[in-house]
Design a protein around this motif. Structure first.
Motif, PDB file in Angstrom:
ATOM      1  N   ALA A   1       5.634   6.101  -0.504  1.00 59.84           N
ATOM      2  CA  ALA A   1       4.852   4.963  -0.986  1.00 59.84           C
ATOM      3  C   ALA A   1       4.173   4.254   0.181  1.00 59.84           C
ATOM      4  O   ALA A   1       2.990   3.884   0.103  1.00 59.84           O
ATOM      5  N   ARG A   2       4.895   4.084   1.264  1.00 58.73           N
ATOM      6  CA  ARG A   2       4.340   3.415   2.446  1.00 58.73           C
ATOM      7  C   ARG A   2       3.164   4.204   3.029  1.00 58.73           C
ATOM      8  O   ARG A   2       2.131   3.640   3.398  1.00 58.73           O
ATOM      9  N   ASP A   3       3.313   5.537   3.092  1.00 59.80           N
ATOM     10  CA  ASP A   3       2.239   6.380   3.630  1.00 59.80           C
ATOM     11  C   ASP A   3       0.989   6.321   2.743  1.00 59.80           C
ATOM     12  O   ASP A   3      -0.141   6.246   3.242  1.00 59.80           O
ATOM     13  N   LEU A   4       1.196   6.363   1.420  1.00 62.04           N
ATOM     14  CA  LEU A   4       0.067   6.289   0.498  1.00 62.04           C
ATOM     15  C   LEU A   4      -0.642   4.938   0.607  1.00 62.04           C
ATOM     16  O   LEU A   4      -1.880   4.863   0.568  1.00 62.04           O
ATOM     17  N   LEU A   5       0.140   3.877   0.756  1.00 61.02           N
ATOM     18  CA  LEU A   5      -0.447   2.550   0.897  1.00 61.02           C
ATOM     19  C   LEU A   5      -1.245   2.442   2.195  1.00 61.02           C
ATOM     20  O   LEU A   5      -2.353   1.886   2.215  1.00 61.02           O
ATOM     21  N   SER A   6      -0.712   2.998   3.269  1.00 63.62           N
ATOM     22  CA  SER A   6      -1.434   2.990   4.544  1.00 63.62           C
ATOM     23  C   SER A   6      -2.769   3.712   4.423  1.00 63.62           C
ATOM     24  O   SER A   6      -3.801   3.232   4.902  1.00 63.62           O
ATOM     25  N   ASP A   7      -2.763   4.857   3.743  1.00 63.96           N
ATOM     26  CA  ASP A   7      -4.013   5.598   3.531  1.00 63.96           C
ATOM     27  C   ASP A   7      -4.992   4.784   2.674  1.00 63.96           C
ATOM     28  O   ASP A   7      -6.204   4.780   2.935  1.00 63.96           O
ATOM     29  N   ALA A   8      -4.465   4.129   1.650  1.00 65.46           N
ATOM     30  CA  ALA A   8      -5.320   3.306   0.792  1.00 65.46           C
ATOM     31  C   ALA A   8      -5.974   2.185   1.596  1.00 65.46           C
ATOM     32  O   ALA A   8      -7.166   1.892   1.427  1.00 65.46           O
ATOM     33  N   LEU A   9      -5.218   1.558   2.462  1.00 61.91           N
ATOM     34  CA  LEU A   9      -5.746   0.459   3.266  1.00 61.91           C
ATOM     35  C   LEU A   9      -6.824   0.922   4.239  1.00 61.91           C
ATOM     36  O   LEU A   9      -7.690   0.132   4.642  1.00 61.91           O
TER      37      LEU A   9
ATOM     38  N   GLY B   1       3.121  -2.679  -3.751  1.00 59.86           N
ATOM     39  CA  GLY B   1       2.162  -2.623  -2.655  1.00 59.86           C
ATOM     40  C   GLY B   1       2.247  -3.880  -1.807  1.00 59.86           C
ATOM     41  O   GLY B   1       2.230  -3.827  -0.569  1.00 59.86           O
ATOM     42  N   LEU B   2       2.377  -5.027  -2.469  1.00 59.52           N
ATOM     43  CA  LEU B   2       2.490  -6.300  -1.762  1.00 59.52           C
ATOM     44  C   LEU B   2       3.846  -6.449  -1.094  1.00 59.52           C
ATOM     45  O   LEU B   2       3.951  -6.966   0.023  1.00 59.52           O
ATOM     46  N   ASN B   3       4.898  -5.987  -1.768  1.00 55.80           N
ATOM     47  CA  ASN B   3       6.232  -6.061  -1.169  1.00 55.80           C
ATOM     48  C   ASN B   3       6.322  -5.225   0.105  1.00 55.80           C
ATOM     49  O   ASN B   3       6.962  -5.626   1.085  1.00 55.80           O
ATOM     50  N   LEU B   4       5.676  -4.064   0.104  1.00 61.92           N
ATOM     51  CA  LEU B   4       5.664  -3.225   1.299  1.00 61.92           C
ATOM     52  C   LEU B   4       4.903  -3.905   2.440  1.00 61.92           C
ATOM     53  O   LEU B   4       5.359  -3.904   3.596  1.00 61.92           O
ATOM     54  N   ILE B   5       3.768  -4.488   2.137  1.00 59.95           N
ATOM     55  CA  ILE B   5       2.980  -5.162   3.164  1.00 59.95           C
ATOM     56  C   ILE B   5       3.750  -6.350   3.743  1.00 59.95           C
ATOM     57  O   ILE B   5       3.703  -6.605   4.956  1.00 59.95           O
ATOM     58  N   ALA B   6       4.479  -7.060   2.893  1.00 62.36           N
ATOM     59  CA  ALA B   6       5.223  -8.236   3.344  1.00 62.36           C
ATOM     60  C   ALA B   6       6.252  -7.887   4.418  1.00 62.36           C
ATOM     61  O   ALA B   6       6.551  -8.705   5.292  1.00 62.36           O
ATOM     62  N   GLY B   7       6.774  -6.671   4.370  1.00 59.88           N
ATOM     63  CA  GLY B   7       7.808  -6.285   5.321  1.00 59.88           C
ATOM     64  C   GLY B   7       7.333  -5.384   6.437  1.00 59.88           C
ATOM     65  O   GLY B   7       8.159  -4.801   7.156  1.00 59.88           O
ATOM     66  N   ASP B   8       6.028  -5.245   6.634  1.00 64.91           N
ATOM     67  CA  ASP B   8       5.514  -4.271   7.596  1.00 64.91           C
ATOM     68  C   ASP B   8       4.281  -4.836   8.299  1.00 64.91           C
ATOM     69  O   ASP B   8       3.205  -4.947   7.690  1.00 64.91           O
ATOM     70  N   ALA B   9       4.425  -5.174   9.577  1.00 65.10           N
ATOM     71  CA  ALA B   9       3.329  -5.785  10.338  1.00 65.10           C
ATOM     72  C   ALA B   9       2.132  -4.843  10.463  1.00 65.10           C
ATOM     73  O   ALA B   9       0.978  -5.298  10.470  1.00 65.10           O
ATOM     74  N   LYS B  10       2.385  -3.538  10.542  1.00 65.79           N
ATOM     75  CA  LYS B  10       1.287  -2.581  10.669  1.00 65.79           C
ATOM     76  C   LYS B  10       0.430  -2.566   9.399  1.00 65.79           C
ATOM     77  O   LYS B  10      -0.808  -2.576   9.466  1.00 65.79           O
ATOM     78  N   LEU B  11       1.092  -2.546   8.252  1.00 66.03           N
ATOM     79  CA  LEU B  11       0.349  -2.577   6.984  1.00 66.03           C
ATOM     80  C   LEU B  11      -0.429  -3.883   6.842  1.00 66.03           C
ATOM     81  O   LEU B  11      -1.573  -3.889   6.370  1.00 66.03           O
ATOM     82  N   MET B  12       0.183  -4.991   7.249  1.00 62.65           N
ATOM     83  CA  MET B  12      -0.506  -6.276   7.177  1.00 62.65           C
ATOM     84  C   MET B  12      -1.751  -6.274   8.067  1.00 62.65           C
ATOM     85  O   MET B  12      -2.817  -6.776   7.675  1.00 62.65           O
ATOM     86  N   LYS B  13      -1.645  -5.688   9.232  1.00 63.55           N
ATOM     87  CA  LYS B  13      -2.796  -5.606  10.141  1.00 63.55           C
ATOM     88  C   LYS B  13      -3.908  -4.759   9.519  1.00 63.55           C
ATOM     89  O   LYS B  13      -5.097  -5.106   9.599  1.00 63.55           O
ATOM     90  N   GLN B  14      -3.516  -3.649   8.870  1.00 65.14           N
ATOM     91  CA  GLN B  14      -4.512  -2.806   8.200  1.00 65.14           C
ATOM     92  C   GLN B  14      -5.199  -3.565   7.072  1.00 65.14           C
ATOM     93  O   GLN B  14      -6.411  -3.441   6.875  1.00 65.14           O
ATOM     94  N   LEU B  15      -4.421  -4.352   6.338  1.00 67.03           N
ATOM     95  CA  LEU B  15      -4.989  -5.145   5.249  1.00 67.03           C
ATOM     96  C   LEU B  15      -6.015  -6.138   5.791  1.00 67.03           C
ATOM     97  O   LEU B  15      -7.136  -6.237   5.280  1.00 67.03           O
TER      98      LEU B  15
END
Length: 286
Positions: A106-114, A126-140
């Protein structure tokens, strides 16, 4: 500045189909989610996108077994979610989160989506994953302005802001401002009197005064995700930007629930499936 009462349904006139139009004019929506035990969430999103007028609706399930069990809507294109599938789909709008789970996949798919060029709607896990991951937040936050919509309920908003749902509810206008600053996205803060805010400085916060407590049932947020994606996808050719699409979808979603209540359906026992069909009815009122 106090929130402004949402009044956006007049924009639906822009969606009227001309005789020459085909499915490409209504856009292609891809929805990713539906991990084990949570396939119903993404199916509701898909059906909502279909009934709200998207030209194509594709669903990528994380749980491969769900495809055979839920293949009772032949208009929906069902597939196993993968990075390759996402790349090949070439969706105009990508919605991710309903029933997504929090696995590494799920995390990998979300990263690709971002990192994709598609317009993006992010909900639920999707939001819960971003909340716990600085890299995903930066991509967002790195995504282009007005390309992304996030749709947190108070609990998801609290995770993003590292606070509590109670604090979010005490001052919802402040919470949506904080979410905007944190994510750089269009924010739909769900709940009683849903708020919508754009990163564009000249856009006041919008407040939806429609809707009723019967909407407080599992799956109603998944329907909203699908409707936002569908209006965004049609908006590409019909001149409705993602912020306007979010406003229309929120108001349409709530107005459908109110319309059903006026027909004696609900509030207790109102279902997301009933709301989906009423959304289609309201879109087609001339």
């Amino acid at each position: 500045m106090n929130p402004q009462e949402l009044n956006s349904l007049h924009l639906l006139r822009r969606l009227i189909r001309q005789p020459h139009e085909h499915k490409g004019h209504a856009g292609k929506v891809l929805i990713i989610g539906g991990d084990t035990g949570m396939a119903g969430s993404i199916l509701l999103s898909g059906r909502a996108a279909l009934h709200a007028g998207a030209g194509w609706v594709m669903i990528g399930f994380l749980d491969e077994r769900a495809i055979s069990v839920l293949a009772d809507q032949p208009e929906l294109m069902l597939s196993h979610a993968s990075r390759e599938m996402m790349a090949q789909a070439q969706a105009d709008v990508l919605a991710i989160g309903p029933g997504l789970g929090q696995s590494q996949q799920a995390r990998d798919l979300l990263s690709d989506a971002l990192q994709s060029s598609a317009l993006l709607v992010i909900d639920a896990d999707g939001l819960n994953l971003i909340a716990g991951d600085a890299k995903l937040m930066k991509q967002l936050k790195s995504r282009p302005t007005l390309s992304t919509v996030i749709t947190p309920h108070p609990g998801e908003a609290a995770k993003l802001l590292n606070t509590t749902a109670e604090q979010v509810q005490i001052n919802r206008p402040l919470a949506i401002d904080q979410l905007l600053a944190l994510t750089g996205s269009i924010v739909v803060l769900k709940g009683q009197h849903t708020l919508i805010k754009s990163p564009q400085l000249n856009e006041p916060t919008q407040m939806c005064l429609k809707g009723h407590p019967g909407m407080g049932v599992a799956g109603m947020g998944d329907v909203l995700t699908g409707v936002i994606a569908a209006i965004m996808s049609q908006g590409i050719k019909h001149h409705i930007n993602p912020f306007e699409a979010s406003c229309v979808a929120v108001e349409l979603h709530a107005a459908a629930a109110d319309s059903l209540l006026n027909q004696g359906i609900g509030p207790i026992g109102l279902t997301p499936t009933e709301v989906i069909k009423e959304i289609r009815n309201l879109i087609n009122i001339k």
